[in-house]
Design a protein around this motif. Structure first.
Motif, PDB file in Angstrom:
ATOM      1  N   GLY A 146       0.799  -1.220   0.000  1.00  0.00           N
ATOM      2  CA  GLY A 146       0.000   0.000   0.000  1.00  0.00           C
ATOM      3  C   GLY A 146       0.829   1.266   0.000  1.00  0.00           C
ATOM      4  O   GLY A 146       0.282   2.372   0.067  1.00  0.00           O
ATOM      5  N   LYS A 164      -5.313  -4.745   4.959  1.00  0.00           N
ATOM      6  CA  LYS A 164      -5.234  -4.921   3.506  1.00  0.00           C
ATOM      7  C   LYS A 164      -5.934  -6.223   3.133  1.00  0.00           C
ATOM      8  O   LYS A 164      -5.544  -7.301   3.581  1.00  0.00           O
ATOM      9  N   TYR A 239      -7.596  -1.334   0.542  1.00  0.00           N
ATOM     10  CA  TYR A 239      -6.885  -0.826   1.711  1.00  0.00           C
ATOM     11  C   TYR A 239      -7.902  -0.189   2.652  1.00  0.00           C
ATOM     12  O   TYR A 239      -8.711   0.644   2.229  1.00  0.00           O
TER      13      TYR A 239
END
Length: 265
Positions: A146, A164, A239
């Protein structure tokens, strides 16, 4: 003079930059291609090597009684064949072999820690996320972790991520299967291509029998699941930024405890 000796000498001179680059690229952040062109690697090491040698030569000249004889060094590099000069150059190598060995050994060790430390600085200050030039070669690292959210053209922030979740669409025995789970790890080959995705607490469903209900998902009897890239059609990354909310005093007062429920029964 033997060309092999000149080649070895040039390799030793360029080695500090090569070692520093190797230490800098030794983590999972970089793609370590086993088929690297050694000549190309040494070419990229010229500037770091010259910088490190300049630093150490200055230290030697100012803090010791030794000095670098550039004329003799040039004779060795150019392969001067004049008997007197060649003999004198090799005699100096013999006379100062321990000093030369110590100089190079200390320089090689210093070069390793310079490369390692420079990578740490880049990562600590997130310079690779802010400036494209300093970005490492493993693009999958930024996607799976991310950290790509900190790229200049992306509005979100990596620091806000708490979870995530990855959805992996696969083709298994002619069926379209969707696997979902928490991101755990990933694997790449020597060229930087994705080899497999590693999920934690995975669930799955068959898209051919999808009715849009939660019952279509079922747990996989495994805490971890590795999905090879050969089966993957595409990957969806989600995310999340979750915050822990503390109940207010009023909500605490209205909460019914288990003891109260038991006594009411």
């Amino acid at each position: 003079m033997n060309i092999a000796f000149t080649t070895i000498l040039l390799f030793v001179i360029l080695a500090p930059g090569f070692i520093a680059r190797s230490a800098y690229n030794s983590s999972k952040l970089s793609v370590n291609d086993t088929n690297k062109n050694i000549v190309n690697e040494l070419t990229w090491s010229i500037i770091p090597s010259l910088t490190l040698h300049t630093l150490f030569i200055g230290i030697v000249h100012n803090l010791s009684s030794f000095f670098i004889d550039f004329q003799q060094l040039g004779n060795l590099i150019l392969g001067v064949t004049t008997s007197n000069k060649a003999e004198e150059s090799f005699k100096q190598l013999g006379d100062f072999k321990y000093a030369i060995f110590s100089y190079n050994l200390i320089l090689f060790i210093f070069s390793f820690f310079i490369g390692y430390g420079f990578r740490g600085i880049i990562r600590f200050f997130s310079i690779d996320r802010k400036i494209r030039y300093f970005r490492f070669t493993n693009k999958w690292h930024y996607i799976f972790t991310g950290e790509c959210l900190d790229f200049k053209d992306v509005p979100d922030k990596y620091e806000e991520i708490t979870d995530k979740i990855i959805n992996v669409l696969c083709k298994v025995n002619g069926k379209s299967i969707l696997y979902s789970g928490e991101f755990f790890n990933y694997y790449i080959d020597s060229k930087g291509d994705l080899e497999a995705v590693h999920l934690r607490n995975p669930i799955r469903r068959e898209l051919d029998k999808d009715s849009g209900k939660e019952e279509d998902y079922y747990l996989i009897a495994s805490r971890y699941l590795v999905i090879p890239n050969n089966d993957i059609i595409n990957i969806n990354f989600r995310y999340f930024s979750l915050e822990e909310v503390q109940p207010t005093e009023e909500e605490k007062g209205n909460a019914i405890t288990l003891d109260e429920i038991t006594s009411n029964k």
